[in-house]
Design a protein around this motif. Structure first.
Motif, short mmCIF file in Angstrom:
data_model
loop_
_atom_site.label_atom_id
_atom_site.label_comp_id
_atom_site.label_asym_id
_atom_site.label_seq_id
_atom_site.Cartn_x
_atom_site.Cartn_y
_atom_site.Cartn_z
N ILE A 377 -86.96 -27.84 -57.79
CA ILE A 377 -86.65 -29.26 -57.92
C ILE A 377 -85.14 -29.48 -58.01
O ILE A 377 -84.57 -30.34 -57.33
CB ILE A 377 -87.36 -29.85 -59.15
CG1 ILE A 377 -88.88 -29.87 -58.93
CG2 ILE A 377 -86.85 -31.26 -59.46
CD1 ILE A 377 -89.65 -30.40 -60.12
N SER A 380 -82.89 -29.38 -54.89
CA SER A 380 -82.99 -30.45 -53.88
C SER A 380 -81.60 -30.85 -53.40
O SER A 380 -81.44 -31.33 -52.27
CB SER A 380 -83.71 -31.66 -54.47
OG SER A 380 -85.03 -31.33 -54.83
N PRO A 407 -86.06 -34.76 -48.78
CA PRO A 407 -86.79 -34.42 -50.01
C PRO A 407 -88.29 -34.74 -49.95
O PRO A 407 -88.99 -34.50 -50.93
CB PRO A 407 -86.11 -35.31 -51.06
CG PRO A 407 -85.70 -36.52 -50.31
CD PRO A 407 -85.34 -36.06 -48.92
N PRO A 411 -91.73 -30.84 -48.96
CA PRO A 411 -92.46 -30.91 -50.22
C PRO A 411 -93.74 -31.74 -50.12
O PRO A 411 -94.75 -31.40 -50.75
CB PRO A 411 -91.46 -31.56 -51.18
CG PRO A 411 -90.13 -31.26 -50.61
CD PRO A 411 -90.33 -31.30 -49.13
N ILE A 442 -96.24 -33.78 -61.82
CA ILE A 442 -95.42 -33.13 -60.79
C ILE A 442 -94.79 -34.19 -59.88
O ILE A 442 -93.60 -34.11 -59.54
CB ILE A 442 -96.28 -32.14 -59.98
CG1 ILE A 442 -96.68 -30.94 -60.85
CG2 ILE A 442 -95.53 -31.67 -58.74
CD1 ILE A 442 -97.64 -29.99 -60.17
N TRP A 446 -90.86 -35.00 -59.59
CA TRP A 446 -90.21 -34.89 -58.27
C TRP A 446 -89.39 -36.13 -57.95
O TRP A 446 -88.24 -36.03 -57.52
CB TRP A 446 -91.27 -34.65 -57.20
CG TRP A 446 -90.67 -34.37 -55.87
CD1 TRP A 446 -90.50 -35.24 -54.83
CD2 TRP A 446 -90.11 -33.13 -55.44
NE1 TRP A 446 -89.87 -34.63 -53.78
CE2 TRP A 446 -89.62 -33.33 -54.13
CE3 TRP A 446 -89.97 -31.89 -56.02
CZ2 TRP A 446 -89.02 -32.32 -53.40
CZ3 TRP A 446 -89.37 -30.88 -55.30
CH2 TRP A 446 -88.90 -31.09 -54.01
N SER A 450 -85.80 -34.99 -58.24
CA SER A 450 -85.46 -34.51 -56.91
C SER A 450 -84.81 -35.57 -56.03
O SER A 450 -83.81 -35.30 -55.35
CB SER A 450 -86.73 -33.97 -56.23
OG SER A 450 -86.45 -33.55 -54.92
#
Length: 631
Positions: A377, A380, A407, A411, A442, A446, A450
């Motif tokens: 993460i 990124s 990003p 992913p 999660i 993110w 991220s």
């Protein structure tokens, strides 16, 4: 190159002797309770206690207290223990147990409970006994181990986990219902505090159905009792018991993992390292000879030709100088994939480097996977920086779309695959199924971490000066002549992928055994060296093949360098198919899970190596075309 080999071997030797424990030691006083925790039930590919290999292989785990197993539960019901994010993602489900263990208090044939196995659940339990499912218990952070004899060194080692049952000489499934626990302890200098430094178990199957209820412990645990067979026609009553014995040990707490962390066949790994180190050395010499001697002659020849106005013919790689920096098709996608590959490379390199020095010890359960996830993460920034910079270099102008896709694309695909495979885990009630709350966490992590890092990376990349292009690009592209068969996309990818894969093939076996069959992976010294060999080989072979491609007057090297660099991923996937030892995968779910996760691993390898191949090729192409004079 020799200096690099010496440095890598030095790092490996240091890592073998260096160990940082993952948790602080716990001191127990005499009579103090020692909790025994239970983790999920996991399949084992090879297990010696049954005398035969499993008839079929499963690749998903079950909760210890899954109702069909009917294992004894603690009073008040099982209580879930706190776990790290990495442990949850990889399927750890740790609960307390009904075992009552007190320091230095030995017990003999202590009753746990009596469970009733309905005939409907017998088939399920017997199937998993044949499939080699194993218990995974924990005492003071140590796995409850079975003793394994290493015939090569004639020494006893500890293997994590032990079978829930066995297959007798008549090929019938036998359920283990008695456990002989042997706890090794180390006495501190004050003589009042003790530390657990090892725990082993010897399971047994004892049928007490014919004994009266008031039988003595000696009768309940007599070795003359028959084994427990679960009936397929009637309900079966099974009494579970355990015994505890304490044994004083000279093993210090800091070295208690030594018997668990054992290289079963180091000769194979050393042979692999030396073998492919030589291959990289030879390959480096060959490419150096080509790039230094041949290129030097080419550059001298081309520059002499440019100085002669009467000679206008050009040949070889100089002929395509007006097209070699022409933007490739789908440059946005190319930039995103290279950026994602750079992110994966950074994550793998840093993770293995930290693990190399014991900072991600297996004694700290879930530390490796949690660290990798967090690092992925945080990195990124790397993916967006590389992607944004490369997209600008290739002449792209839709920077907003690049900022969004970098990003999200890779992913998002990975997350979508995991969600799909998670439904298969849910369908078989596997403990490996990730809870919906963890999934949401999660996604939130993110987007909270991220995405902002990606924006920062893209902004930084937009302010960096671009690499200069040493030659001008023609308005009309040249026609590419017919290519030799070995330089066409598929053959050159297959040929080039063999070399990087060879350097990592041996380690892939241990990695897959750790992922699927609950083995402890800890040989990070070997893995770090093999990873460096793979990266170096990828860069060298990609540059070599790109040079031959340009010499064949094919200027479309960008995507080709990606496929050449990532070619080893094909062999990683093929290799994974044969890692089940020839045993068939049991059921559609096992097949889908094993194949799906193998494809994900191969995809990650492809992106990592492809980005290395492209970046090496980019600098190589810039270097050689900056050395020639163009009219």
């Amino acid at each position: 190159m020799l200096d690099f080999l010496l440095l890598a071997l030095t790092l490996f030797s240091v890592s073998s002797a260096f160990y940082l424990p993952g948790v602080a030691p716990t001191d127990y006083k005499e009579g103090q309770s020692i909790p025994l925790l239970v983790n999920h039930l996991t399949p084992a590919l090879h297990h010696s206690s049954q005398g035969k290999g499993p008839q079929s292989t499963y690749v998903y785990s079950y909760d210890y207290y899954y109702p069909k197993f009917h294992f004894c539960q603690p009073e008040g019901g099982p209580v879930k223990q706190s776990e790290s994010l990495g442990s949850i993602i990889f399927g750890d489900r740790i609960f307390n147990s009904p075992f009552n263990i007190e320091m230095l208090k030995e017990v003999s044939c202590q009753k746990l409970c009596t469970s009733t196995y309905p005939k409907g659940d017998t088939v399920f339990v017997n199937r998993n006994i044949r499939a080699g499912y194993t218990y995974n218990w924990l005492v003071d952070g140590l796995p409850v181990a079975r003793i394994i004899k290493d015939l090569r060194t004639d020494s006893n080692l500890y293997g994590t986990g032990f079978d829930i049952g066995a297959i007798d000489h008549d090929s019938k499934a036998v359920l283990f219902n008695h456990f002989h626990l042997n706890i090794e302890y180390h006495e501190k200098g004050d003589g009042k505090n003790y530390r657990v430094v090892g725990i082993t178990v010897t399971p047994d199957s004892l049928d007490r159905s014919a004994l009266p209820e008031d039988s003595t412990s000696e009768a309940l645990c007599s070795s003359d009792l028959k084994s427990v067979y679960l009936s397929k026609t009637d309900d079966t009553q099974v009494l579970f018991t355990y015994s505890v014995k304490f044994e004083k040990s000279d093993t210090a707490w800091a070295t208690r993992w030594d018997k668990y962390l054992h290289v079963y066949d180091p000769k194979i790994q050393w042979f692999s390292l030396i073998n492919f180190s030589l291959i990289v050395l030879i390959l480096g010499i060959v490419i150096a000879n080509i790039l230094v001697r041949t290129l030097k002659n080419d550059i001298v020849k081309y520059n002499e030709v440019n100085l002669d106005d009467d000679i206008t013919d050009e040949s070889g790689w100089k002929l395509v100088h007006g097209d070699v920096f022409r933007p490739p098709p789908q440059r946005l996608l190319l930039s995103v994939l290279v950026g994602s590959g750079a992110q994966i490379f950074f994550m793998i390199f840093v993770t293995i480097f930290f693990a190399l020095f014991g900072l991600l010890s297996p004694s700290n359960r879930g530390a490796l996977s949690t660290f990798s996830f967090i690092l992925y993460i945080l990195s990124s920034f790397v993916s967006s920086y590389v992607s944004g910079y490369l997209y600008r270099f290739l002449g792209g102008d839709n920077w907003k779309l690049n900022l969004l896709l970098t990003p999200v694309l890779v992913p998002g695909i990975l997350f979508g695959v995991f969600v799909l495979l998670n439904f298969f885990l849910i369908s078989v009630d596997s403990s490996g199924a990730i809870p919906i709350g963890t999934m949401i966490a999660i996604v939130v992590i993110w987007f909270v971490i991220s995405i902002p890092l990606s924006v920062i990376g893209s902004i930084v990349a937009s302010k960096r000066p671009l690499l200069d292009v040493p030659v001008r690009t023609n308005q009309i592209p040249r026609q590419i002549p017919q290519q030799p068969w070995y330089l066409k996309s598929i053959p050159v990818t297959l040929i080039s992928g063999i070399f990087p894969f060879g350097s990592i093939a041996v380690e892939m076996y241990f990695i897959y055994s750790s992922l699927w069959f609950n083995k402890i992976f800890y040989m990070f010294g070997f893995l770090f060296f093999c990873f460096l060999l793979m990266i170096m080989t990828t860069g060298l072979i990609t540059v070599l093949m790109v040079y031959y491609t340009l010499c064949s007057e094919n200027y479309k090297w960008q995507w080709r360098s990606m496929f050449i660099g990532g070619g080893c991923a094909i062999y990683v996937f093929i290799h994974s198919i044969f890692l089940t030892g020839g045993e068939k995968l049991a059921g559609l779910t096992s097949f889908v899970l094993y194949t799906g996760y193998s494809i994900v691993i191969s995809l990650l390898v492809f992106l990592c190596c492809a980005s290395v191949g492209f970046i090496c090729s980019l600098f190589f192409v810039r270097k050689i075309y900056s050395q020639i004079k163009i009219d």
